[in-house]
Design an enzyme around this catalytic site. Structure first.
Site, PDB file in Angstrom:
ATOM      1  N   HIS A  65     132.194   5.153  75.153  1.00 14.10           N
ATOM      2  CA  HIS A  65     131.236   4.591  74.213  1.00 14.10           C
ATOM      3  C   HIS A  65     131.028   3.113  74.534  1.00 14.10           C
ATOM      4  CE1 HIS A  65     131.242   7.777  70.880  1.00 14.10           C
ATOM      5  NE2 HIS A  65     131.916   8.277  71.901  1.00 14.10           N
ATOM      6  N   ASP A  98     124.902   2.971  73.989  1.00 13.91           N
ATOM      7  CA  ASP A  98     124.664   3.970  72.951  1.00 13.91           C
ATOM      8  C   ASP A  98     123.384   3.669  72.179  1.00 13.91           C
ATOM      9  OD1 ASP A  98     126.933   5.178  73.772  1.00 13.91           O
ATOM     10  OD2 ASP A  98     128.071   4.899  71.923  1.00 13.91           O
TER      11      ASP A  98
END
Length: 242
Positions: A153, A158
């Site tokens: 992540h 993202d």
């Protein structure tokens, strides 16, 4: 219409337990087009990062040693998002952390909701796809958005992926206008000129349905009515309709 797609990474899961934001990533959409403007910042949280969190985002305590604190970037961050609609996946998580950070500044900046509105794409996805997985990876598969670079992540990555997912999820449309090049320029912040039609243009032809076409249409409506109901025929039967 100005939208900011936002994501954060944190030291843990609960701001009530003293966890802090360590990365903010934002990308800008105007009229549903990427403007390529972004806000990205790593932050020194003044606390240790949970091991479980490091496994998710890969950001270490050592990496953040020389990074600024939220107080150092808060003004620039709020200026970037001010007046926009924030597009966030699982918005309560990120909004809760941002409001916690703002509260630590002494309250002078208010809450996030004082600066912008918020759209939660997780809630939207659950309405569109009830009973299915609706995390970001699942939505990427469903809408064929490339997330092959997402081994860990990361707030900016993202946010970029979520922007593409959001545009696909809400129709795949990247512009609210029909003119390609002019719409692209408008999406990059320029004003699109009004294109006026010539006063002496020829009138548009009016093509009326033939008797055969009207009869075929009536038969089709009657087929719908026989299968259940047909709103068109029901409206025609209302008193006073012609």
């Amino acid at each position: 219409m100005r939208q900011i797609v936002l994501d954060t990474e944190t030291t843990g899961l609960e701001p009530s337990q003293g966890h802090r934001i360590i990365e903010i990533g934002c990308v800008e959409l105007v009229n549903r087009r990427h403007t390529r403007r972004s806000f990205h910042q790593y932050l020194q949280p003044d606390r240790e990062i949970d091991e479980g969190a490091i496994e998710v985002h890969g950001i270490t305590n050592e990496f953040l040693t020389d990074k600024p604190r939220f107080a150092d970037v808060a003004e620039d961050f709020l200026k970037f998002i001010s007046g926009a609609e924030l597009v966030i996946h699982n918005a309560p998580f990120d909004v809760g952390f941002i409001n916690h950070e703002l509260s630590l500044l002494g309250g002078g900046q208010g809450r996030l909701e004082d600066h912008c509105t918020v759209l939660d794409t997780l809630e939207l996805a659950r309405r569109l796809h009830p009973g299915q997985k609706n995390n970001l990876d699942a939505l990427c598969r469903r809408y064929e958005v490339d997330n092959s670079n997402r081994e860990l992540h990361g707030a900016l990555l993202d946010a970029e992926i979520l922007a593409d997912v959001y545009l696909h999820m809400t129709g795949g449309q990247t512009s609210l206008t029909l003119e390609g090049r002019e719409a692209e320029q408008a999406g990059q912040g320029g004003a699109q000129a009004i294109r006026r039609l010539a006063a002496d243009r020829p009138p548009l032809p009016v093509l009326r349905a033939s008797t055969t076409e009207c009869e075929a249409h009536r038969r089709y409506l009657e087929t719908l009515a026989a299968a259940g109901s047909c709103a068109w025929l029901e409206l025609e039967s209302l008193p006073g309709d012609s």
